[in-house]
Design a protein around this motif. Structure first.
Motif, mmCIF file in Angstrom:
data_model
loop_
_atom_site.group_PDB
_atom_site.id
_atom_site.type_symbol
_atom_site.label_atom_id
_atom_site.label_comp_id
_atom_site.label_asym_id
_atom_site.label_seq_id
_atom_site.Cartn_x
_atom_site.Cartn_y
_atom_site.Cartn_z
ATOM 1 N N PHE B 161 0.871 -1.336 0.157
ATOM 2 C CA PHE B 161 0.091 -0.072 -0.065
ATOM 3 C C PHE B 161 0.984 1.305 -0.214
ATOM 4 C CE2 PHE B 161 -3.521 -2.589 1.478
ATOM 5 C CZ PHE B 161 -4.367 -2.138 0.280
ATOM 6 N N ARG B 162 2.251 1.079 0.289
ATOM 7 C CA ARG B 162 2.940 2.365 0.365
ATOM 8 C C ARG B 162 3.763 2.627 -0.706
ATOM 9 N NH1 ARG B 162 4.446 5.649 4.558
ATOM 10 N NH2 ARG B 162 6.590 6.618 4.132
ATOM 11 N N VAL B 168 -1.047 2.105 -3.912
ATOM 12 C CA VAL B 168 -1.405 3.614 -3.933
ATOM 13 C C VAL B 168 -2.659 3.864 -4.251
ATOM 14 C CG1 VAL B 168 -0.613 5.893 -3.998
ATOM 15 C CG2 VAL B 168 0.993 4.316 -3.492
ATOM 16 N N SER B 169 -2.816 3.172 -5.596
ATOM 17 C CA SER B 169 -3.951 3.749 -6.276
ATOM 18 C C SER B 169 -5.206 3.082 -5.703
ATOM 19 C CB SER B 169 -4.031 3.163 -7.904
ATOM 20 O OG SER B 169 -4.442 1.890 -7.723
ATOM 21 N N GLN B 171 -5.532 3.029 -2.497
ATOM 22 C CA GLN B 171 -5.877 4.007 -1.305
ATOM 23 C C GLN B 171 -6.396 5.139 -1.937
ATOM 24 O OE1 GLN B 171 -3.102 5.145 1.761
ATOM 25 N NE2 GLN B 171 -1.415 3.998 0.654
ATOM 26 N N ALA B 172 -6.013 5.728 -3.180
ATOM 27 C CA ALA B 172 -6.369 6.940 -3.588
ATOM 28 C C ALA B 172 -7.912 6.849 -3.829
ATOM 29 C CB ALA B 172 -5.688 7.207 -4.921
ATOM 30 N N GLN B 175 -9.939 6.828 -0.933
ATOM 31 C CA GLN B 175 -10.159 8.235 -0.300
ATOM 32 C C GLN B 175 -11.172 9.196 -0.987
ATOM 33 O OE1 GLN B 175 -6.310 9.801 0.474
ATOM 34 N NE2 GLN B 175 -5.599 7.609 1.374
ATOM 35 N N ASN B 176 -11.064 9.071 -2.505
ATOM 36 C CA ASN B 176 -12.047 10.045 -3.260
ATOM 37 C C ASN B 176 -11.903 9.580 -4.721
ATOM 38 O OD1 ASN B 176 -12.686 12.271 -4.930
ATOM 39 N ND2 ASN B 176 -11.747 13.662 -3.589
ATOM 40 N N LEU B 178 -13.953 10.029 -6.981
ATOM 41 C CA LEU B 178 -14.210 10.852 -8.357
ATOM 42 C C LEU B 178 -12.828 11.370 -8.823
ATOM 43 C CD1 LEU B 178 -15.958 12.751 -10.041
ATOM 44 C CD2 LEU B 178 -15.626 14.498 -8.391
ATOM 45 N N ALA B 179 -12.021 11.874 -7.743
ATOM 46 C CA ALA B 179 -10.614 12.151 -8.273
ATOM 47 C C ALA B 179 -9.787 10.926 -8.890
ATOM 48 C CB ALA B 179 -9.905 12.595 -6.986
ATOM 49 N N ALA B 180 -10.193 9.850 -8.312
ATOM 50 C CA ALA B 180 -9.502 8.487 -8.937
ATOM 51 C C ALA B 180 -9.952 8.332 -10.255
ATOM 52 C CB ALA B 180 -9.669 7.275 -8.023
ATOM 53 N N VAL B 181 -10.985 8.235 -10.726
ATOM 54 C CA VAL B 181 -11.520 8.170 -11.871
ATOM 55 C C VAL B 181 -10.932 9.102 -12.766
ATOM 56 C CG1 VAL B 181 -13.575 8.316 -13.389
ATOM 57 C CG2 VAL B 181 -13.736 6.925 -11.393
ATOM 58 N N VAL B 287 -8.759 10.513 10.439
ATOM 59 C CA VAL B 287 -9.112 12.123 10.592
ATOM 60 C C VAL B 287 -10.301 12.454 9.583
ATOM 61 C CG1 VAL B 287 -8.227 14.241 11.105
ATOM 62 C CG2 VAL B 287 -6.850 12.274 11.358
ATOM 63 N N GLN B 288 -9.976 11.850 8.297
ATOM 64 C CA GLN B 288 -10.762 12.305 7.306
ATOM 65 C C GLN B 288 -12.169 12.084 7.698
ATOM 66 O OE1 GLN B 288 -10.297 10.547 3.539
ATOM 67 N NE2 GLN B 288 -10.826 12.170 2.341
ATOM 68 N N ARG B 291 -17.265 13.293 3.105
ATOM 69 C CA ARG B 291 -18.088 14.411 2.627
ATOM 70 C C ARG B 291 -19.156 13.701 2.177
ATOM 71 N NH1 ARG B 291 -15.478 18.972 -0.035
ATOM 72 N NH2 ARG B 291 -14.247 17.291 -1.224
#
Lengths: 255, 292
Positions: B161-162, B168-169, B171-172, B175-176, B178-181, B287-288, B291
């Motif tokens: 994962f690191r 990493v993708s 994880q991405a 986390q988000n 939309l941004a990943a796509v 922490v996140q 939204r």
């Protein structure tokens, strides 16, 4: 200038609501194009339709002559269209550098080193923060990161959705400078959606005005900034009449 | 309880906890990728145990080869399940997908019952009965193997994962999305990988658990304790799931020798309740905040 992107009679729906009602427009190679319009006019929907995160019900979207409507967004990204989404949308728990690496996800690993150097040269603040979590960057830095991330894929066309949103005037002009630099120095064609019409028309070559899901006006950026309607509705400049006549009774909308 | 006995219980608890932790990792992996809890996670482990049984006892493979083949075939099964069951459900309400995984658990249990029979089995392994003696403490080889195996899996996952781009993708994308796509990450591929990974890990957990537990179609119910661990860890945190899993294993062992049986069985859930009251997001909640 050759045509890079063309949108023809596109209709896009949000559930039952028609957000785009037959939009046609072109983006030419090397242009900075501004897309103006009020809240809910359909600006973001148009960008999403181009980047593939929304699928049009009718109409054609062509990029470099090939139809891309209905292609999944992650494949559109591979064609050379990079969207900087509204609200930055960085990968909050990844580091700045990991975010940038993800921006180059569609490219070979060996090719992105040069892009990374370019991003850091353009945004030295990101280099300083390269090892910190993106979620802890300031709003302006996050916007720079979002733009830098889009640069990493070395796109032909960059779609910017409200890059000035929530930024200080100082930062807005910095972002505006960056957009011009990207266009002039790296030849990236740019499509800019903005509420900040003044900033958008300052940097753009050409502009479209969207209202209620339709294109109601298009012209060179210079002519648009001089147009009375644009001045009144988007630049907030109201010509006071002789007796201070209120003009709101006149055309408030185009139909 | 003297020191030696304390250590003895601690070690058994740790090794049991490692198995919980491994299954909990599977819960978290799938949750992070798809925001769905896969309630069939424990049953996937059970299938992994039966597959290991088939490789080792029926086909007579050497242990290490059997272990690797089990993990590989479980990863394949996980990928197939995602393709066949989860992908068609994209866009459906989360609750529907959740019920689907509950149903999948029932199907896997009856499938195992009809293929391998309901009577308990055990697999050949190089550890059983072997003991390492340290003073008055006896370390079962199978317990050591579980702990070492878990540590290796965790190190591998951490590096993946690191440093791996695909890791990493993942994880991405969690986390988000939309941004990943928008940067060109295929979310379908990430989901497929998450299912393959967590089924593979479940298979590994099954092989690790096999020497200390009999294999029958109901063994997957320990997945519920692992789920409690995933909740305690924060459901979005891989290290949290592992640590909470180990903690639950240890607490359970100590509860069994100090508390009445009925209370001891409930101890993992009591811990979960207390943690949820004190820290509703779990111990290692990120922490996140999502939204909406």
């Amino acid at each position: 200038m050759a045509e890079l992107l063309s949108v023809q009679n596109v209709e896009t729906l949000y559930g039952p609501i028609m957000a785009l009602r037959g939009v046609s427009m072109q983006v030419r190679e090397g242009q900075i194009l501004a897309l103006l319009g009020a809240n809910g006019a359909g600006k973001s929907t148009l960008l999403k339709t181009i980047s593939g995160t929304m699928v049009p019900k009718k109409g054609r979207v062509e990029f470099q002559g090939k139809s891309i409507a209905g292609t999944p967004p992650h494949q559109i990204a591979r064609l050379g269209i990079a969207q900087v989404p509204e609200g930055r949308e960085v990968f909050a728990l990844l580091t700045t550098e990991q975010n940038l690496h993800m921006g180059g996800y569609v490219r070979e690993r060996a090719d992105i080193a040069e892009s990374l150097r370019r991003v850091y040269a353009l945004f030295p603040a990101l280099y300083v923060k390269r090892a910190s979590q993106a979620g802890y960057l300031s709003g302006g830095q996050q916007q720079m990161l979002a733009i830098g991330r889009a640069m990493m894929s070395s796109p032909r066309l960059m779609l910017l959705d409200e890059p000035s949103l929530g930024l200080s005037p100082q930062l807005v002009s910095e972002i505006a400078e960056t957009i011009v630099k990207l266009n002039r120095e790296q030849g990236v064609t740019i499509m800019l959606v903005e509420q900040n019409a003044r900033m958008a028309l300052d940097v753009a070559d050409y502009g479209y005005v969207l209202e209620n899901g339709r294109i109601v006006m298009e012209n060179t950026a210079k002519n648009l900034s001089d147009a009375t309607d644009i001045k009144e509705f988007y630049l907030g400049m109201k010509e006071q009449g002789v007796r201070g006549r209120r003009r709101w009774k006149q055309r408030k909308t185009w139909r | 309880m003297d020191g030696a006995q304390f250590l003895q219980v601690l070690i058994i608890g740790l090794s049991q906890g490692c198995v919980y932790g491994l299954i909990a990792l599977g819960f978290v992996l799938i949750y992070k990728a798809t925001e769905v809890v896969n309630f069939a996670q424990g049953d996937l482990m059970m299938i992994g145990m039966f597959i290991a049984f088939t490789f080792l006892n029926v086909l007579g493979m050497p242990y290490w080869l059997g272990l690797m083949c089990t993990c590989a075939s479980m990863a394949l099964i996980g990928a197939l399940l995602e393709r066949a069951l989860i992908r068609p459900m994209i866009g459906e309400p989360t609750f529907a997908v959740l019920m689907l995984t509950v149903g999948l658990g029932f199907i896997l249990r009856s499938f195992a019952g009809s293929v391998w029979g309901a009577d308990p089995k055990s697999i050949h392994n190089p550890f059983s009965g072997e003991v390492l003696r340290l003073g008055e403490v006896f370390l079962g080889f199978e317990n050591i193997a579980v702990m070492v195996g878990t540590a290796l899996v965790c190190i591998a996952l951490g590096l993946y994962f690191r440093y791996a781009r695909i890791g990493v993708s993942m994880q991405a994308a969690s986390q988000n999305q939309l941004a990943a796509v928008l940067v060109g990450i295929s979310v379908n591929r990430v989901t497929l990988l998450a299912w393959a990974l967590s089924a593979g890990i479940a298979g590994f957990a099954g092989v690790m658990l096999a020497p200390v537990s009999l294999i029958d179609p109901q063994v997957g119910f320990i997945g519920i304790k692992a789920f409690a661990a995933a909740i305690i860890g924060g459901l979005g945190s891989l290290p949290g799931a592992l640590i909470a899993g180990i903690a639950i294993g240890v607490i359970e062992q100590f509860a069994q020798i100090t508390l009445p049986t009925s209370l001891a069985t409930a101890s993992p859930y009591l811990v979960m309740l207390i943690i949820l009251i004190v820290r509703p997001g779990g111990l290692f909640a990120s922490v996140q905040r999502k939204r909406v």
